[in-house]
Motif scaffolding. Sequence first.
Motif, PDB file in Angstrom:
ATOM      1  N   UNK A 418       0.813  -1.214   0.000  1.00 52.11           N
ATOM      2  CA  UNK A 418       0.000   0.000   0.000  1.00 52.11           C
ATOM      3  C   UNK A 418       0.846   1.264   0.000  1.00 52.11           C
ATOM      4  N   UNK A 419       1.822   1.423   0.901  1.00 51.91           N
ATOM      5  CA  UNK A 419       2.668   2.622   0.824  1.00 51.91           C
ATOM      6  C   UNK A 419       3.405   2.735  -0.508  1.00 51.91           C
ATOM      7  N   UNK A 420       3.866   1.636  -1.044  1.00 56.87           N
ATOM      8  CA  UNK A 420       4.607   1.644  -2.308  1.00 56.87           C
ATOM      9  C   UNK A 420       3.752   2.224  -3.433  1.00 56.87           C
ATOM     10  N   UNK A 421       2.486   1.817  -3.479  1.00 62.07           N
ATOM     11  CA  UNK A 421       1.590   2.305  -4.524  1.00 62.07           C
ATOM     12  C   UNK A 421       1.396   3.814  -4.445  1.00 62.07           C
ATOM     13  N   UNK A 422       1.381   4.366  -3.227  1.00 58.22           N
ATOM     14  CA  UNK A 422       1.042   5.776  -3.043  1.00 58.22           C
ATOM     15  C   UNK A 422       2.257   6.702  -2.983  1.00 58.22           C
ATOM     16  N   UNK A 423       3.444   6.175  -3.183  1.00 64.28           N
ATOM     17  CA  UNK A 423       4.638   7.025  -3.208  1.00 64.28           C
ATOM     18  C   UNK A 423       4.760   7.769  -4.529  1.00 64.28           C
ATOM     19  N   UNK A 424       5.427   8.940  -4.479  1.00 59.53           N
ATOM     20  CA  UNK A 424       5.726   9.639  -5.725  1.00 59.53           C
ATOM     21  C   UNK A 424       6.640   8.791  -6.603  1.00 59.53           C
ATOM     22  N   UNK A 425       7.592   8.089  -5.967  1.00 54.11           N
ATOM     23  CA  UNK A 425       8.503   7.188  -6.675  1.00 54.11           C
ATOM     24  C   UNK A 425       8.425   5.823  -5.992  1.00 54.11           C
ATOM     25  N   UNK A 426       7.608   4.901  -6.516  1.00 51.91           N
ATOM     26  CA  UNK A 426       7.419   3.600  -5.862  1.00 51.91           C
ATOM     27  C   UNK A 426       8.708   2.793  -5.695  1.00 51.91           C
ATOM     28  N   UNK A 427       9.716   3.061  -6.506  1.00 56.13           N
ATOM     29  CA  UNK A 427      10.961   2.292  -6.393  1.00 56.13           C
ATOM     30  C   UNK A 427      11.704   2.599  -5.095  1.00 56.13           C
ATOM     31  N   UNK A 428      11.264   3.630  -4.343  1.00 54.03           N
ATOM     32  CA  UNK A 428      11.902   3.936  -3.060  1.00 54.03           C
ATOM     33  C   UNK A 428      11.577   2.909  -1.983  1.00 54.03           C
ATOM     34  N   UNK A 429      10.614   2.051  -2.234  1.00 48.94           N
ATOM     35  CA  UNK A 429      10.299   0.960  -1.312  1.00 48.94           C
ATOM     36  C   UNK A 429      10.505  -0.367  -2.031  1.00 48.94           C
ATOM     37  N   UNK A 430      11.445  -1.139  -1.560  1.00 50.97           N
ATOM     38  CA  UNK A 430      11.757  -2.428  -2.169  1.00 50.97           C
ATOM     39  C   UNK A 430      11.055  -3.533  -1.381  1.00 50.97           C
ATOM     40  N   UNK A 431      10.507  -4.479  -2.111  1.00 48.77           N
ATOM     41  CA  UNK A 431       9.764  -5.578  -1.491  1.00 48.77           C
ATOM     42  C   UNK A 431      10.725  -6.707  -1.149  1.00 48.77           C
ATOM     43  N   UNK A 432      10.800  -7.070   0.138  1.00 48.58           N
ATOM     44  CA  UNK A 432      11.763  -8.078   0.590  1.00 48.58           C
ATOM     45  C   UNK A 432      11.072  -9.078   1.512  1.00 48.58           C
ATOM     46  N   UNK A 433      11.811 -10.152   1.847  1.00 42.47           N
ATOM     47  CA  UNK A 433      11.324 -11.055   2.873  1.00 42.47           C
ATOM     48  C   UNK A 433      11.959 -10.678   4.211  1.00 42.47           C
ATOM     49  N   UNK A 434      11.769 -11.481   5.239  1.00 39.19           N
ATOM     50  CA  UNK A 434      12.241 -11.103   6.575  1.00 39.19           C
ATOM     51  C   UNK A 434      13.767 -11.147   6.695  1.00 39.19           C
ATOM     52  N   UNK A 435      14.434 -11.747   5.690  1.00 40.33           N
ATOM     53  CA  UNK A 435      15.894 -11.784   5.693  1.00 40.33           C
ATOM     54  C   UNK A 435      16.508 -10.794   4.707  1.00 40.33           C
ATOM     55  N   UNK A 436      15.691  -9.888   4.215  1.00 38.60           N
ATOM     56  CA  UNK A 436      16.099  -8.859   3.245  1.00 38.60           C
ATOM     57  C   UNK A 436      16.487  -9.421   1.889  1.00 38.60           C
ATOM     58  N   UNK A 437      16.018 -10.616   1.580  1.00 37.62           N
ATOM     59  CA  UNK A 437      16.145 -11.112   0.209  1.00 37.62           C
ATOM     60  C   UNK A 437      15.068 -10.454  -0.637  1.00 37.62           C
ATOM     61  N   UNK A 438      15.397 -10.109  -1.871  1.00 38.81           N
ATOM     62  CA  UNK A 438      14.402  -9.516  -2.745  1.00 38.81           C
ATOM     63  C   UNK A 438      13.247 -10.474  -2.975  1.00 38.81           C
ATOM     64  N   UNK A 439      12.012 -10.021  -2.683  1.00 37.53           N
ATOM     65  CA  UNK A 439      10.841 -10.881  -2.836  1.00 37.53           C
ATOM     66  C   UNK A 439      10.179 -10.563  -4.171  1.00 37.53           C
ATOM     67  N   UNK A 440      10.522 -11.333  -5.187  1.00 33.39           N
ATOM     68  CA  UNK A 440      10.071 -11.077  -6.556  1.00 33.39           C
ATOM     69  C   UNK A 440       8.704 -11.704  -6.784  1.00 33.39           C
ATOM     70  N   UNK A 441       7.688 -11.018  -6.305  1.00 34.20           N
ATOM     71  CA  UNK A 441       6.316 -11.533  -6.425  1.00 34.20           C
ATOM     72  C   UNK A 441       5.373 -10.360  -6.654  1.00 34.20           C
ATOM     73  N   UNK A 442       4.763 -10.304  -7.838  1.00 36.36           N
ATOM     74  CA  UNK A 442       3.838  -9.230  -8.202  1.00 36.36           C
ATOM     75  C   UNK A 442       4.506  -7.860  -8.073  1.00 36.36           C
ATOM     76  N   UNK A 443       5.728  -7.754  -8.567  1.00 31.39           N
ATOM     77  CA  UNK A 443       6.485  -6.514  -8.436  1.00 31.39           C
ATOM     78  C   UNK A 443       7.465  -6.392  -9.594  1.00 31.39           C
ATOM     79  N   UNK A 444       7.891  -5.164  -9.868  1.00 29.52           N
ATOM     80  CA  UNK A 444       8.878  -4.916 -10.905  1.00 29.52           C
ATOM     81  C   UNK A 444      10.271  -5.239 -10.352  1.00 29.52           C
TER      82      UNK A 444
END
Length: 499
Positions: A418-444
């Motif tokens: 939700x915050x990612x969608x409403x940011x001026x630049x959505x790339x400022x929030x990266x989607x990760x798992x609890x170990x900071x691995x990139x979570x590549x699911x429904x995301x660019x």
Amino acid sequence: MARAWVRELTGWLAATAVSLIAAATVASSARADLLFRDGDSLIVAMFSQSLLAGDDLDWAMSSVLFVPESASFTALDAALPLGVNDLLAVSAVLNLLALYGALRLVAGRTRDGWAPVGWSLVAISVFGVLAATETSASRDSLDLGSLQLTTTYYSATVVAAVLTVGIVRRLLDRERRSVPLLSSLVVVTLISTFSNPLFALWTVVPLGILLVAYALDPAQRTRALIMLAVVAGGTALGLLARMPCAAWIANTGAGYAQPALWRESLDYYGQLLGDRLQTPLGVFALLVSLALIALAVLRSVRATDPGSRLVATLAWAMPLVVVIGAIALGTHAARYLQPVAFAPVLAVVACPRVLRLPAGLRRTGAAIAGVLLLIGGGLSIPRLADAAQAPDADLACVTDWIDESGRTGAGQFWTVRLPKLHLDDPSQLVQVDHQLNGYAWLVNRTDFEAGEVSFLVEDTQTVPWDLPRTITPDEVVDCGRYSILDFGADTLPLGPQRS
């Protein structure tokens, strides 16, 4: 001809009012979370935003590609000067209106003694009533009708399923083959299967079984076999068309099928049904659905023409096939059962004959209903707008802080969407798992090129962090239901991608 044009236009206007009333009712309930704030529900809006911004596109999709949904939402986003929540509200209304259009196709041509427009309105009204009874905020519930109002939960597949039934019905109603209708059947099945293979289970399997049965009748054999070949061919082409998109499909969906878990699946759906029946609205919705299925069975037995029989039979056969298939495959997702909500409504338009009432009484009833719909639709516009524009101070706190920081942070899927969608630049929030691995699911996946982050966003849905090294935040920013862990000049490296 003029009267027919007026009748059709009136039908669309009345259907718009019904759609507004249903959408406003759902959006004014706890179900608004699913429409405007749920992590899964935002994928189409996020993709549209990325596409219109001219980003490099390297998206990780699920087995669903959301092609029709993305195309329509992107067109709305480009054409209307509205915020994202307003666009989601408009989409909810248009999704119901598209379903009306599909039901109108199913109802068949206007002919003496038939009232397809009127019964199509009754059908969409019944569906709207069922959707309006659904008030749960949970995505894992048997509140299936209201999923049609979202941009994510297979709204285009629902419309395509009904469109397919309508096209086949029109072909059965004609004495001669229609190349335009057969071509439309290929296009609908191809695009729908390409976008969402679930279309094959929902529509192609039950329709194919029924067409095989029709082929046993010498009088229907040729037409039934041609339609069966067209549907099968369109489905096969749709599956083949997915192959070049393999890089975007993070999960083919094959892992969702676990036949050994059929008992657990039966228990799961049984529990959801029990939860649905805990409220009077849930009981009412079940009784309406059962009445529709009973009507479908009755009409399939009494039908006097192949088109009516096909529609009536599919009204009860589609839910039956889908429920049995979902349990046999050991699935655990309520959204797979959506035909249980929309297919029984087909019984209403299977044989749309004019009611045997005095003409004056029919006209008076139609006029009263029209006035009530006009009033209800008008009053629903501000209700829907208020629901879409409801202030969210916690969300604003997060997005304002990130916009002003100019830095890149991270968060887990259910927290960050939700915050990612409403940011001026959505790339400022990266989607990760609890170990900071990139979570590549429904995301660019281009987001992961940031490589490192300097703050984390968390809420009650966040799994406790397991960070790659011992580090404590310089500051914890309180944003109500959100917290921002600000590490200042320190940065945290992102791990490898996973889905």
